[in-house]
Structures are given as C-alpha cells and as structure tokens.
Design a protein around this motif. Structure first.
Motif, PDB file in Angstrom:
ATOM      1  N   VAL A   3       0.856  -1.189   0.000  1.00 42.88           N
ATOM      2  CA  VAL A   3       0.000   0.000   0.000  1.00 42.88           C
ATOM      3  C   VAL A   3       0.894   1.241   0.000  1.00 42.88           C
ATOM      4  N   VAL A   4       0.508   2.212  -0.800  1.00 45.89           N
ATOM      5  CA  VAL A   4       1.266   3.465  -0.870  1.00 45.89           C
ATOM      6  C   VAL A   4       0.302   4.607  -0.562  1.00 45.89           C
ATOM      7  N   GLY A  20       3.817   0.478   2.640  1.00 43.18           N
ATOM      8  CA  GLY A  20       3.698  -0.595   3.622  1.00 43.18           C
ATOM      9  C   GLY A  20       3.416  -1.929   2.957  1.00 43.18           C
ATOM     10  N   CYS A  21       3.936  -2.992   3.580  1.00 41.68           N
ATOM     11  CA  CYS A  21       3.683  -4.355   3.113  1.00 41.68           C
ATOM     12  C   CYS A  21       2.649  -4.968   4.061  1.00 41.68           C
ATOM     13  N   THR A  22       1.496  -5.346   3.506  1.00 43.47           N
ATOM     14  CA  THR A  22       0.420  -5.820   4.387  1.00 43.47           C
ATOM     15  C   THR A  22       0.709  -7.206   4.972  1.00 43.47           C
ATOM     16  N   ASN A  47      -1.427  -0.728  11.338  1.00 41.73           N
ATOM     17  CA  ASN A  47      -0.671  -1.799  11.960  1.00 41.73           C
ATOM     18  C   ASN A  47       0.718  -1.996  11.330  1.00 41.73           C
ATOM     19  N   LEU A  48       1.313  -0.914  10.847  1.00 45.28           N
ATOM     20  CA  LEU A  48       2.615  -0.996  10.173  1.00 45.28           C
ATOM     21  C   LEU A  48       3.739  -0.593  11.121  1.00 45.28           C
ATOM     22  N   LYS A  49       4.863  -1.294  10.967  1.00 45.82           N
ATOM     23  CA  LYS A  49       6.048  -0.943  11.751  1.00 45.82           C
ATOM     24  C   LYS A  49       7.064  -0.300  10.807  1.00 45.82           C
ATOM     25  N   ILE A  50       7.474   0.924  11.115  1.00 44.72           N
ATOM     26  CA  ILE A  50       8.373   1.637  10.202  1.00 44.72           C
ATOM     27  C   ILE A  50       9.799   1.095  10.335  1.00 44.72           C
TER      28      ILE A  50
END
Ligand SMILES: [Zn+2]
Ligand SMILES: [Zn+2]
Length: 209
Positions: A3-4, A20-22, A47-50
């Motif tokens: 997702v961008v 992000g990669c789901t 729910n993304l971790k940078i």
C-alpha cells in the motif's frame, strides 16, 4: 500486498509517502518532512512498523519530522552521504527560512546508488540523481505498478531549483535525462511537492527537458 499513501506534511507541504507491506507489516517512509504525530498515527492505524526513514535529500522541509518519528519508532534514518553536510546544517537551513527545529539525530545508513532496500519481498531501489542537491536521490518501487519517488528533482511540468546550497543545473538535467527519462512510460511519479505525474507526461510536456 503493497500500500502506498502520499500526503503533504510540514512547513512547506512536502509530500510524505508511506509504503507498507500488508503481509510483513514493514513500512518505509519517504521524506518525513513534518507532522510526525500524523505519520506515526497513520502507520499505527494500519498496523505498520516503520523500518526505514528515507530522504530524497536533506533540505529541511524533507527532514523536519525525522527526529520525532525516529524517537517514536526506532526506524533507521537513511540519507545519501553527499547530503550529509546539509543534514548537519539543519539549524542553519531552518534559520534562513525562519522555522524552528531541533538538532537532527545521527544518520543510521548512508544510501548508495543502486542500493536495494526491502519491505517483505518488495524491492525499493535507490537512484543517485544529483543536481537539486549533491546527494539528491530518487527511489523506484516495483510491484503491480512502477512508482518513482522523485523528491525535488522532477515535478509535474517542472524541475527542482538549483540555486540553493550545492545545486547544479547541468547535473539535474543530466540526472533526469540519463536516469529518469529512460524509465517506463507508465511509471507513476510521486513528486516532492504538488501533484503526481508520469514519465510519459513529463517526457512529452515538461518545458525544461
Ligand atoms: Zn529541496
Ligand atoms: Zn522540498
């Protein structure tokens, strides 16, 4: 799935992107130029971790939020080495444009031309494109579409200014022609400020090229 999300942040409305990669929940932030709470909140809501905070260059409007995002998430601060001097002079840059700022945190990783960063299995490639600044880079992302994050090197119908610290008109034109105009026509270009474009549109309509 990748997702961008792109949205303007900070004092000069720099476009910040979250990629992000789901599946793995890993994310890359391009140009955290301000509004760090919003960037962190948006990642948390998905729910993304940078993993990486990458910078297309070290002008203050592209790094203004990096310190706070790093402190909140522990992500790696990444920058091309040739912009390190600008990064170290963040306070001077902010002063010139009358903005408040904190000292920057140390760079964790110096980006190299052709270096590949990964979120999950998705590749994010660094392209050194000097001209707007000596250490300006673009990032190319390949998944179900090709996306280029062009920073202040290429804009819709325009190019980055070259009258600031270390800028070079010859170099930016060479970078754009040699590295960007050879990309596939339908590559979506997410620029550093303002609307997105495509390589095809700029090849056809950009008055500087
Ligand atoms: Zn800039
Ligand atoms: Zn900018």
């Amino acid at each position: 799935m990748i997702v961008v999300e792109t949205f303007p942040v900070g004092p000069l409305q720099c476009n910040c992107s979250i990629i992000g990669c789901t599946e793995t929940k890993e994310a890359i932030i391009v140009d955290p130029g301000g509004d760090p709470q919003d960037i962190v909140a948006m990642c948390q809501s998905k729910n993304l971790k940078i993993k990486y905070l990458v910078h297309t260059h070290a002008h203050f409007d592209h790094i203004h939020g990096s310190r706070a995002v790093k402190e909140a998430t522990g992500a790696e601060i990444c920058l091309h080495k040739e912009d390190d001097w600008l990064y170290q002079n963040l306070a001077m840059q902010c002063q010139m444009f009358n903005f408040e700022c904190d000292e920057p945190l140390p760079v964790d990783r110096y980006l190299e031309d052709e270096e590949e960063l990964f979120i999950g299995e998705t590749k994010f490639t660094v392209m050194h494109t000097p001209g707007h600044t000596p250490g300006s880079v673009c990032f190319s992302l390949k998944y179900n579409e090709n996306v280029l994050f062009s920073g202040d090197t290429l804009f819709s119908r325009s190019i980055g200014r070259t009258d600031l610290w270390g800028g070079s008109y010859e170099k930016i034109i060479k970078s754009i022609n040699d590295r960007l105009m050879v990309l596939e026509d339908d590559t979506r270009v997410v620029t550093g400020h303002g609307p997105s474009t495509t390589i095809w549109e700029e090849r056809k309509h950009n008055p500087f090229l």
